[in-house]
Design a protein around this motif. Sequence first.
Motif, mmCIF file in Angstrom:
data_model
loop_
_atom_site.group_PDB
_atom_site.id
_atom_site.type_symbol
_atom_site.label_atom_id
_atom_site.label_comp_id
_atom_site.label_asym_id
_atom_site.label_seq_id
_atom_site.Cartn_x
_atom_site.Cartn_y
_atom_site.Cartn_z
ATOM 1 N N LEU A 62 0.846 -1.197 0.000
ATOM 2 C CA LEU A 62 0.000 0.000 0.000
ATOM 3 C C LEU A 62 0.885 1.252 0.000
ATOM 4 N N GLY A 63 1.900 1.253 0.860
ATOM 5 C CA GLY A 63 2.799 2.399 0.934
ATOM 6 C C GLY A 63 3.637 2.564 -0.320
ATOM 7 N N LEU A 64 4.171 1.472 -0.847
ATOM 8 C CA LEU A 64 5.033 1.548 -2.025
ATOM 9 C C LEU A 64 4.264 1.983 -3.263
ATOM 10 N N LYS A 65 3.012 1.552 -3.369
ATOM 11 C CA LYS A 65 2.192 1.991 -4.505
ATOM 12 C C LYS A 65 1.853 3.472 -4.367
ATOM 13 N N GLN A 66 1.587 3.928 -3.140
ATOM 14 C CA GLN A 66 1.297 5.345 -2.947
ATOM 15 C C GLN A 66 2.513 6.199 -3.313
ATOM 16 N N LEU A 67 3.717 5.692 -3.033
ATOM 17 C CA LEU A 67 4.935 6.406 -3.392
ATOM 18 C C LEU A 67 5.278 6.266 -4.875
ATOM 19 N N LYS A 68 4.499 5.435 -5.576
ATOM 20 C CA LYS A 68 4.726 5.194 -7.014
ATOM 21 C C LYS A 68 6.096 4.578 -7.279
ATOM 22 N N LEU A 69 6.520 3.718 -6.355
ATOM 23 C CA LEU A 69 7.783 3.010 -6.525
ATOM 24 C C LEU A 69 7.592 1.622 -7.115
ATOM 25 N N VAL A 70 6.366 1.089 -7.013
ATOM 26 C CA VAL A 70 6.051 -0.199 -7.637
ATOM 27 C C VAL A 70 4.693 -0.105 -8.322
ATOM 28 N N GLU A 71 4.481 -1.012 -9.258
ATOM 29 C CA GLU A 71 3.203 -1.127 -9.960
ATOM 30 C C GLU A 71 2.761 -2.581 -9.920
ATOM 31 N N VAL A 72 1.459 -2.806 -9.813
ATOM 32 C CA VAL A 72 0.901 -4.155 -9.774
ATOM 33 C C VAL A 72 -0.116 -4.280 -10.906
ATOM 34 N N ASP A 73 0.045 -5.299 -11.772
ATOM 35 C CA ASP A 73 -0.897 -5.448 -12.884
ATOM 36 C C ASP A 73 -2.098 -6.299 -12.464
ATOM 37 N N GLU A 74 -3.004 -6.508 -13.383
ATOM 38 C CA GLU A 74 -4.255 -7.207 -13.059
ATOM 39 C C GLU A 74 -4.009 -8.652 -12.643
ATOM 40 N N ALA A 75 -2.905 -9.232 -13.077
ATOM 41 C CA ALA A 75 -2.581 -10.612 -12.711
ATOM 42 C C ALA A 75 -1.829 -10.694 -11.377
ATOM 43 N N GLY A 76 -1.596 -9.532 -10.754
ATOM 44 C CA GLY A 76 -0.898 -9.520 -9.467
ATOM 45 C C GLY A 76 0.608 -9.514 -9.577
ATOM 46 N N VAL A 77 1.128 -9.333 -10.777
ATOM 47 C CA VAL A 77 2.586 -9.269 -10.962
ATOM 48 C C VAL A 77 3.071 -7.873 -10.556
ATOM 49 N N ILE A 78 4.121 -7.835 -9.743
ATOM 50 C CA ILE A 78 4.655 -6.568 -9.241
ATOM 51 C C ILE A 78 5.882 -6.179 -10.069
ATOM 52 N N LYS A 79 5.944 -4.920 -10.458
ATOM 53 C CA LYS A 79 7.087 -4.403 -11.205
ATOM 54 C C LYS A 79 7.632 -3.157 -10.501
ATOM 55 N N ASN A 80 8.946 -3.024 -10.517
ATOM 56 C CA ASN A 80 9.560 -1.804 -10.006
ATOM 57 C C ASN A 80 9.325 -0.653 -10.975
ATOM 58 N N ALA A 81 9.020 0.517 -10.431
ATOM 59 C CA ALA A 81 8.947 1.722 -11.251
ATOM 60 C C ALA A 81 10.356 2.098 -11.703
ATOM 61 N N PRO A 82 10.490 2.891 -12.779
ATOM 62 C CA PRO A 82 11.830 3.249 -13.279
ATOM 63 C C PRO A 82 12.748 3.840 -12.218
#
Length: 344
Positions: A62-82
Amino acid sequence: MDELSWEEWQSLCEMMNGFIKTQVLSSACDLAVFDVIERGATVASLPSQLEINEHGCRVLLLGLKQLKLVEVDEAGVIKNAPLARRCLLRGSAQSMVPFVRLNDKIQHRACLHFTQALREGRNAGLDEFPGDAPTLYGRLAKDPSLERLFHEGMGAYTRLSPRMMAVKEFADVSNLLDVGGGDGTNAIRLCERYPSLKVTLIDLPSVIEKARANIEAHGLSDRVTCQAVDMFADPWPHGCDGVIFSHVLEIFSPETIGLLYKKTRAYLDSQRGGQLFVWSLMCDPDEAGGLQSVKSSLYFVTVASGQGMAYPLRDHEAWLRDAGFDVVATYDARTIDHCALVAR
């Protein structure tokens, strides 16, 4: 009384809750979250990969997504932001993880004592660190692991300060005296940029061995000489036609900075002239920011030395004039709360 506007409320919340951003980032770096994600992770697999429970991992995400440091796709795969991929992987060339750890384990921890420091007129944050030395640096010298963390963090911070390398007057110097040169990061970068430059680095004995090892690892032992020297009490090594203070002066009081500038003037006179380079945190001319200058000033007063701040440019110019220098160039880097000065 008028109700708060939405903008005022948001501004107040940012002030009250900004520390949460620091905590989320610090915990993520402690857990090597970005490295784990880079190797491949999903929302379902991440808790076991990090060896934490599912609910805690959900809050962390929740915190990392709010900071826009990670992204999660519809399949639940997590990716690091640039930005995370570039600066928050432990092995990346521009990794800021060591500085994040320095910020958390030393600076943030100590600055919790800011109110006490103001009331008592002393660097009360030192109470967090064992010993009786009057500055943080003296106490770090007695704790090798914490001192190593400090210099690794400052090295990472310095590597991402590219503006200092653009000071063209370095090309006019043959042997540069790096006063308080730390682990050698500046000396290494300057030697890589200017192939004919030699550097004499001086710092406290507990730091010099780290500098020598770092310089040897970069194959520069023939161009960078390291000597254990107290910048205040000891004479400086002869043979240099330039002097640099990088992230050193802002730690001290105006009186101490004035003394160092006068010592530099006397040293360069004894060497038949030369140039002085200053790379320092500096606040805006009206002393209203920016944020990095405010944070660093709190750190200096609360723990580092009990004095110092990110002084405005005009203060350095006045101290240099008093010491007999002429400022011949300034390089404005206020976007990162810094400025470079060249004086003769």
